[in-house]
Design a protein around this motif. Structure first.
Motif, short mmCIF file in Angstrom:
data_model
loop_
_atom_site.label_atom_id
_atom_site.label_comp_id
_atom_site.label_asym_id
_atom_site.label_seq_id
_atom_site.Cartn_x
_atom_site.Cartn_y
_atom_site.Cartn_z
N THR A 98 5.39 -14.86 12.92
CA THR A 98 4.99 -14.03 14.06
C THR A 98 5.13 -12.59 13.62
OG1 THR A 98 5.83 -15.73 15.56
CG2 THR A 98 5.48 -13.53 16.50
N MET A 99 3.99 -11.95 13.35
CA MET A 99 4.04 -10.64 12.71
C MET A 99 4.57 -9.57 13.66
SD MET A 99 3.10 -11.62 9.81
CE MET A 99 3.10 -10.08 8.90
N VAL A 100 5.33 -8.66 13.12
CA VAL A 100 5.80 -7.50 13.87
C VAL A 100 4.64 -6.50 13.93
CG1 VAL A 100 7.46 -5.60 13.88
CG2 VAL A 100 8.16 -7.87 13.05
N PRO A 101 4.32 -6.00 15.11
CA PRO A 101 3.12 -5.17 15.25
C PRO A 101 3.33 -3.72 14.78
CG PRO A 101 4.19 -5.37 17.37
CD PRO A 101 4.99 -6.22 16.41
N VAL A 102 3.90 -3.59 13.59
CA VAL A 102 4.15 -2.25 13.03
C VAL A 102 3.79 -2.31 11.55
CG1 VAL A 102 5.92 -0.52 12.49
CG2 VAL A 102 6.07 -1.82 14.62
N GLU A 103 3.00 -1.35 11.10
CA GLU A 103 2.73 -1.20 9.67
C GLU A 103 3.89 -0.40 9.10
OE1 GLU A 103 -0.20 -2.40 8.24
OE2 GLU A 103 -0.71 -3.24 10.20
N CYS A 104 4.61 -1.02 8.18
CA CYS A 104 5.83 -0.39 7.67
C CYS A 104 5.52 0.32 6.36
CB CYS A 104 6.90 -1.45 7.47
SG CYS A 104 7.45 -2.17 9.03
N VAL A 105 5.52 1.63 6.40
CA VAL A 105 5.12 2.43 5.24
C VAL A 105 6.30 3.25 4.75
CG1 VAL A 105 3.54 4.25 4.41
CG2 VAL A 105 2.74 2.55 6.10
N ALA A 106 6.48 3.27 3.44
CA ALA A 106 7.44 4.18 2.83
C ALA A 106 6.68 5.11 1.90
CB ALA A 106 8.51 3.41 2.05
N ALA A 192 8.37 3.00 -12.23
CA ALA A 192 8.66 4.22 -13.01
C ALA A 192 9.05 3.87 -14.44
CB ALA A 192 9.77 5.03 -12.34
N ASP A 193 9.78 2.78 -14.61
CA ASP A 193 10.15 2.30 -15.95
C ASP A 193 8.94 2.00 -16.81
OD1 ASP A 193 12.86 2.38 -15.67
OD2 ASP A 193 13.10 0.23 -15.25
N ARG A 194 7.83 1.68 -16.15
CA ARG A 194 6.58 1.31 -16.84
C ARG A 194 5.55 2.43 -16.81
NH1 ARG A 194 10.16 -2.74 -15.29
NH2 ARG A 194 9.54 -4.86 -15.85
N GLY A 195 5.99 3.66 -16.50
CA GLY A 195 5.09 4.81 -16.55
C GLY A 195 4.14 4.91 -15.37
N ILE A 196 4.50 4.26 -14.26
CA ILE A 196 3.63 4.28 -13.08
C ILE A 196 4.43 4.81 -11.89
CG2 ILE A 196 2.38 2.81 -11.45
CD1 ILE A 196 1.73 0.93 -13.83
N LEU A 197 3.86 5.79 -11.21
CA LEU A 197 4.49 6.29 -9.99
C LEU A 197 3.99 5.48 -8.80
CD1 LEU A 197 4.21 10.18 -10.44
CD2 LEU A 197 6.09 8.64 -11.09
N LEU A 198 4.90 5.06 -7.97
CA LEU A 198 4.56 4.41 -6.71
C LEU A 198 4.63 5.49 -5.64
CD1 LEU A 198 4.02 1.83 -5.01
CD2 LEU A 198 6.50 1.57 -4.85
N ALA A 199 3.47 5.99 -5.23
CA ALA A 199 3.48 7.11 -4.28
C ALA A 199 3.91 6.65 -2.90
CB ALA A 199 2.09 7.74 -4.20
N ASP A 200 3.37 5.51 -2.48
CA ASP A 200 3.71 4.97 -1.16
C ASP A 200 3.34 3.50 -1.13
OD1 ASP A 200 0.86 4.94 -0.70
OD2 ASP A 200 0.99 7.02 -0.03
N THR A 201 3.83 2.83 -0.11
CA THR A 201 3.50 1.41 0.03
C THR A 201 3.58 1.00 1.49
OG1 THR A 201 3.87 -0.79 -0.90
CG2 THR A 201 5.84 0.45 -0.28
N LYS A 202 2.76 0.01 1.82
CA LYS A 202 2.70 -0.50 3.20
C LYS A 202 3.11 -1.97 3.21
CE LYS A 202 -1.32 -1.54 5.27
NZ LYS A 202 -2.59 -1.28 5.97
N LEU A 203 4.04 -2.31 4.05
CA LEU A 203 4.53 -3.69 4.17
C LEU A 203 4.20 -4.24 5.55
CD1 LEU A 203 8.23 -3.25 3.05
CD2 LEU A 203 6.23 -3.62 1.60
N GLU A 204 4.10 -5.57 5.60
CA GLU A 204 4.02 -6.25 6.89
C GLU A 204 5.13 -7.27 6.94
OE1 GLU A 204 0.63 -6.81 8.99
OE2 GLU A 204 -0.72 -5.84 7.56
#
Ligand code: Q0Z
Length: 296
Positions: A98-106, A192-204
């Protein structure tokens, strides 16, 4: 074609009902750029994103349980066996939540809708930020920037933390924020250890039938997150996308006006794009993409 009840269709993936408790998430090879789904598919893109999600679920398993049952087609129920070849590598059998009706972004870096909010208000989702930040700036601390899901084709709307509290209660809101920041923290450290920046992400997130909060959907893929090559990072301008930059550059030079339908991509752009997706998989996971296809 998969003859199962279609529960939802996103821009580039589909969600089918398998039985009372299970869903099948299928990632296509379609790609969207500037919010338009392009007519040319990128071979293996759906499998790369699925393989990455499965790998991330494992990396995150000590932080949060997830909805994945299996991505091995041999373990799928009999009802799915007729489609095994079509589904291999690009599908996940999941527990129904039962999904929470919020897009969780960091967000750890400022760009996109966060940058627009910042330029208009001096903060994002009601959280004040220092003056002088630019497109691509690293944020002083990771921020939870929740959004509410928009109708298909529309953009999610950033909302304040207080609005999340009003929607789901203080206890669940705090848990959403804690888990979202924990996932971003783990994901950005590994990337970051692999030379990639994670700018943001969205979870459900959603609740399982025991009421446990569970990570759903896809996680830390290039379609749910922004990945930037660390060596090209330069605040003050749009950052190159790890996966889509070749496509965007070609589209920019094509004279396309960014209205649907987009143009067909030339073979070399498709091939270069495929290579970038595979490179993202291999750099992040440290395993060959072929090993994923064999595993699934
Ligand atoms: C995910 C979505 C789409 C793919 C609903 N385990 C779950 N239980 C219940 N609902 C969902 C999940 Cl993942 C669920 N979405 C987003 C839409 C294709 C994913 F069209 N919607």
């Amino acid at each position: 074609m998969i003859d199962l009840p279609l529960l939802a269709r996103g821009k580039v993936r589909e969600l089918y009902a398998v039985d009372d408790g299970h869903l099948l998430l299928v990632a296509s090879d379609r790609l969207s750029a500037y919010d338009v789904v392009l007519p040319t598919a990128v071979p293996d893109k759906g499998a790369v994103l699925t393989g990455l999600s499965v790998w991330w679920f494992e990396q995150l398993a000590d932080l949060v349980p997830n909805h994945l049952v299996t991505a091995r087609t041999a373990e799928y129920p009999d009802s799915l066996q007729p489609y095994a070849d079509e589904l291999r590598g690009r599908s996940m059998l999941c527990r129904r939540l039962t999904m929470v009706p919020v897009e969780c972004v960091a967000r750890g870096y400022l760009t996109g809708s966060g940058l627009r909010d910042y330029q208009q208000t001096g903060g994002i989702c009601g959280e004040r930020l220092p003056v002088g930040l630019q497109d691509g700036s690293r944020l002083p601390a990771t921020v939870f920037t929740p959004a509410t899901k928009a109708a298909v084709g529309d953009h999610d709307e950033n909302v304040s933390y207080d609005a999340v509290v009003d929607a789901v209660g203080a206890e669940l809101a705090a848990e959403l924020r804690r888990l979202t920041l924990a996932v971003y923290g783990r994901g950005s450290a590994i990337a970051a250890d692999r030379g990639i920046l994670l700018a943001d992400t969205k979870l459900e997130l959603g609740h399982d039938r025991d009421g446990v909060l569970v990570l759903g959907d896809e996680v830390l893929t290039p379609d749910s997150s922004r990945f930037w090559p660390a060596d090209g990072w330069q605040p003050g301008q749009a950052q190159p996308s790890f996966d889509k930059q070749y496509v965007r550059d070609w589209l920019d030079a094509s004279g396309w006006d960014r209205t649907a339908p987009g143009p067909e991509l030339p073979g070399e752009v498709v091939e270069r794009s495929r290579e970038k997706y595979v490179e993202a998989y291999e750099r992040l996971t440290g395993s060959s993409f072929d090993s994923w296809l064999r595993e699934a």
